[in-house]
Design an enzyme around this catalytic site. Sequence first.
Site, PDB file in Angstrom:
ATOM      1  N   GLY A   1      84.952  73.744  42.262  1.00 36.42           N
ATOM      2  CA  GLY A   1      86.218  74.355  42.658  1.00 36.42           C
ATOM      3  C   GLY A   1      87.391  73.734  41.912  1.00 36.42           C
ATOM      4  O   GLY A   1      88.360  74.395  41.555  1.00 36.42           O
ATOM      5  N   ASN A   2      87.276  72.418  41.638  1.00 34.46           N
ATOM      6  CA  ASN A   2      88.352  71.730  40.933  1.00 34.46           C
ATOM      7  C   ASN A   2      88.416  72.127  39.461  1.00 34.46           C
ATOM      8  O   ASN A   2      89.467  72.039  38.841  1.00 34.46           O
ATOM      9  CB  ASN A   2      88.185  70.213  41.049  1.00 34.46           C
ATOM     10  CG  ASN A   2      88.349  69.755  42.482  1.00 34.46           C
ATOM     11  OD1 ASN A   2      89.160  70.290  43.221  1.00 34.46           O
ATOM     12  ND2 ASN A   2      87.553  68.785  42.880  1.00 34.46           N
TER      13      ASN A   2
ATOM     14  N   LYS B   1      84.609  66.805  57.344  1.00 39.11           N
ATOM     15  CA  LYS B   1      85.177  67.451  56.160  1.00 39.11           C
ATOM     16  C   LYS B   1      86.610  67.921  56.442  1.00 39.11           C
ATOM     17  O   LYS B   1      86.825  68.826  57.248  1.00 39.11           O
ATOM     18  CB  LYS B   1      84.271  68.643  55.822  1.00 39.11           C
ATOM     19  CG  LYS B   1      84.650  69.388  54.599  1.00 39.11           C
ATOM     20  CD  LYS B   1      84.037  68.790  53.364  1.00 39.11           C
ATOM     21  CE  LYS B   1      84.621  69.477  52.145  1.00 39.11           C
ATOM     22  NZ  LYS B   1      84.476  68.696  50.936  1.00 39.11           N
TER      23      LYS B   1
ATOM     24  N   LYS C   1      78.716  72.815  48.414  1.00 43.97           N
ATOM     25  CA  LYS C   1      78.241  73.803  47.443  1.00 43.97           C
ATOM     26  C   LYS C   1      77.135  73.259  46.525  1.00 43.97           C
ATOM     27  O   LYS C   1      76.307  74.012  46.032  1.00 43.97           O
ATOM     28  CB  LYS C   1      79.394  74.374  46.612  1.00 43.97           C
ATOM     29  CG  LYS C   1      79.982  73.424  45.592  1.00 43.97           C
ATOM     30  CD  LYS C   1      79.809  73.936  44.184  1.00 43.97           C
ATOM     31  CE  LYS C   1      80.028  72.917  43.113  1.00 43.97           C
ATOM     32  NZ  LYS C   1      80.669  71.669  43.320  1.00 43.97           N
TER      33      LYS C   1
ATOM     34  N   LYS D   1      76.124  66.011  44.141  1.00 46.51           N
ATOM     35  CA  LYS D   1      75.635  66.596  42.878  1.00 46.51           C
ATOM     36  C   LYS D   1      74.341  65.916  42.454  1.00 46.51           C
ATOM     37  O   LYS D   1      73.369  66.556  42.063  1.00 46.51           O
ATOM     38  CB  LYS D   1      76.677  66.458  41.770  1.00 46.51           C
ATOM     39  CG  LYS D   1      77.954  67.214  42.055  1.00 46.51           C
ATOM     40  CD  LYS D   1      78.940  67.091  40.906  1.00 46.51           C
ATOM     41  CE  LYS D   1      80.353  67.327  41.386  1.00 46.51           C
ATOM     42  NZ  LYS D   1      80.554  68.529  42.173  1.00 46.51           N
TER      43      LYS D   1
HETATM   44  P1  ADP Z   1      83.717  69.551  42.023  1.00 47.06           P
HETATM   45  O1  ADP Z   1      84.946  70.306  42.388  1.00 47.06           O
HETATM   46  O2  ADP Z   1      83.181  69.940  40.690  1.00 47.06           O
HETATM   47  O3  ADP Z   1      82.674  69.510  43.104  1.00 47.06           O
HETATM   48  P2  ADP Z   1      84.264  66.725  42.636  1.00 47.06           P
HETATM   49  O4  ADP Z   1      85.657  66.229  42.565  1.00 47.06           O
HETATM   50  O5  ADP Z   1      83.654  66.940  43.983  1.00 47.06           O
HETATM   51  O6  ADP Z   1      84.224  68.047  41.738  1.00 47.06           O
HETATM   52  O7  ADP Z   1      83.285  65.735  41.837  1.00 47.06           O
HETATM   53  C1  ADP Z   1      83.553  65.386  40.473  1.00 47.06           C
HETATM   54  C2  ADP Z   1      84.273  64.042  40.400  1.00 47.06           C
HETATM   55  O8  ADP Z   1      83.394  62.986  40.772  1.00 47.06           O
HETATM   56  C3  ADP Z   1      84.741  63.626  39.034  1.00 47.06           C
HETATM   57  O9  ADP Z   1      85.985  64.164  38.733  1.00 47.06           O
HETATM   58  C4  ADP Z   1      84.795  62.086  39.130  1.00 47.06           C
HETATM   59  O10 ADP Z   1      86.124  61.663  39.314  1.00 47.06           O
HETATM   60  C5  ADP Z   1      84.024  61.774  40.396  1.00 47.06           C
HETATM   61  N1  ADP Z   1      83.000  60.724  40.279  1.00 47.06           N
HETATM   62  C6  ADP Z   1      82.725  59.862  41.281  1.00 47.06           C
HETATM   63  N2  ADP Z   1      81.739  59.020  40.940  1.00 47.06           N
HETATM   64  C7  ADP Z   1      81.348  59.353  39.697  1.00 47.06           C
HETATM   65  C8  ADP Z   1      80.342  58.842  38.815  1.00 47.06           C
HETATM   66  N3  ADP Z   1      79.542  57.840  39.162  1.00 47.06           N
HETATM   67  N4  ADP Z   1      80.219  59.414  37.590  1.00 47.06           N
HETATM   68  C9  ADP Z   1      81.025  60.447  37.235  1.00 47.06           C
HETATM   69  N5  ADP Z   1      81.990  60.971  38.035  1.00 47.06           N
HETATM   70  C10 ADP Z   1      82.157  60.434  39.254  1.00 47.06           C
HETATM   71 MG    MG Z   2      82.858  68.593  45.022  1.00 48.81          MG
END
Ligand code: ADP
Ligand code: MG
Length: 318
Positions: A12-13, A131, A219, A281
């Site tokens: 979403g980001n 959440k 998601k 993820k």
């Molecule tokens: P999305 O909207 O794609 O779900 P999120 O913000 O939930 O995005 O997750 C992606 C973010 O996770 C990245 O922008 C990064 O800042 C963060 N992040 C946290 N830990 C890690 C890690 N170990 N390696 C890479 N990114 C990380």
């Molecule tokens: Mg996320």
Amino acid sequence: MSKRVVVLALGGNGIQPSNSKGSYEDQFKNIDITAQQIAHLIESRYKVVITHGNGPQVGTIMTQMAAASDSVPEQPMRICGAMTQGQIGYLLQTRLQYHLLKLRGAPVPVCTVVTQVVVDKDDPAFQNPTKPVGSFYSKEEADAVAKTNGYTMKEVAPEKPKPWRRVVCSPKPQDIVEIDSITQLLDNHVVVISCGGGGIPVVRKPDGECEGIDAVIDKDYTAALLAKKVDADYLMILTDVEKVAINYGKPEQKWLDKLTSDEAEKMHKSGEFPGGSMGPKVLAAVDFVRWGGEGAIITSLEKAREALAGKTGTHFTK
Ligand code: ADP
Ligand code: MG
């Protein structure tokens, strides 16, 4: 050889970065860039199912609802979720159709499925809403909202002038109500967009009725379930970082190219991947490869093609 199936999970980001206010023009521009990437994947040799997050978009809709609640009735979260599936689905559809037409010289069918995802009514997550969703409130406002709507409110951002927000439960996805429609579309070479925002959460009653509930399904977990249900070869989780790192954000940070499911699980247990962002993820990738998926990849929206060709991204294997 039949085409390989890829499930793409878009963050979403990535669609609406945190520095964007989420204007139509911004979302159109971001989705257009993403759609162009995806169109190339489809034209090379993949059948594609797309799913996407909706955090920023659903937050905006809930804020609009709350602001207008004196003149028009506020709708429950399940309706806001359905609205974002339509909103983001429409934008992806129209830009994918455009880029595919340009590449192929003939129209390619693209279709969004409004999707309900079943959760277990006994999921332990229902004991503990975690959440945060919707607007930020002061303590007094939060008390008033809790009284009027019966929402659970929590102080989630003590540093902000309005630190309170509504919190909802985040149960695990168990089943996808529209899965037969999704697979039939895919079998007929339709590019499918489904399970947006993790899906509209429903519980199944003993008589089979699906009843919508107000919750948020992650998601990334739904993407893994969807990939298993459509018997995908690859799960690609596209976010705003090119690779997963250990010691993320620290001086000794190291980007990872390859991980086995055991290595990833071990790192997760030692706290490398936070629950609100990278954690789900990595767990989704592990779940998919352990089930029998050929590979899972975490990378950025911009690097999707290069990552599928093995040139970048973090690649997970069993
Ligand atoms: P999305 O909207 O794609 O779900 P999120 O913000 O939930 O995005 O997750 C992606 C973010 O996770 C990245 O922008 C990064 O800042 C963060 N992040 C946290 N830990 C890690 C890690 N170990 N390696 C890479 N990114 C990380
Ligand atoms: Mg996320």
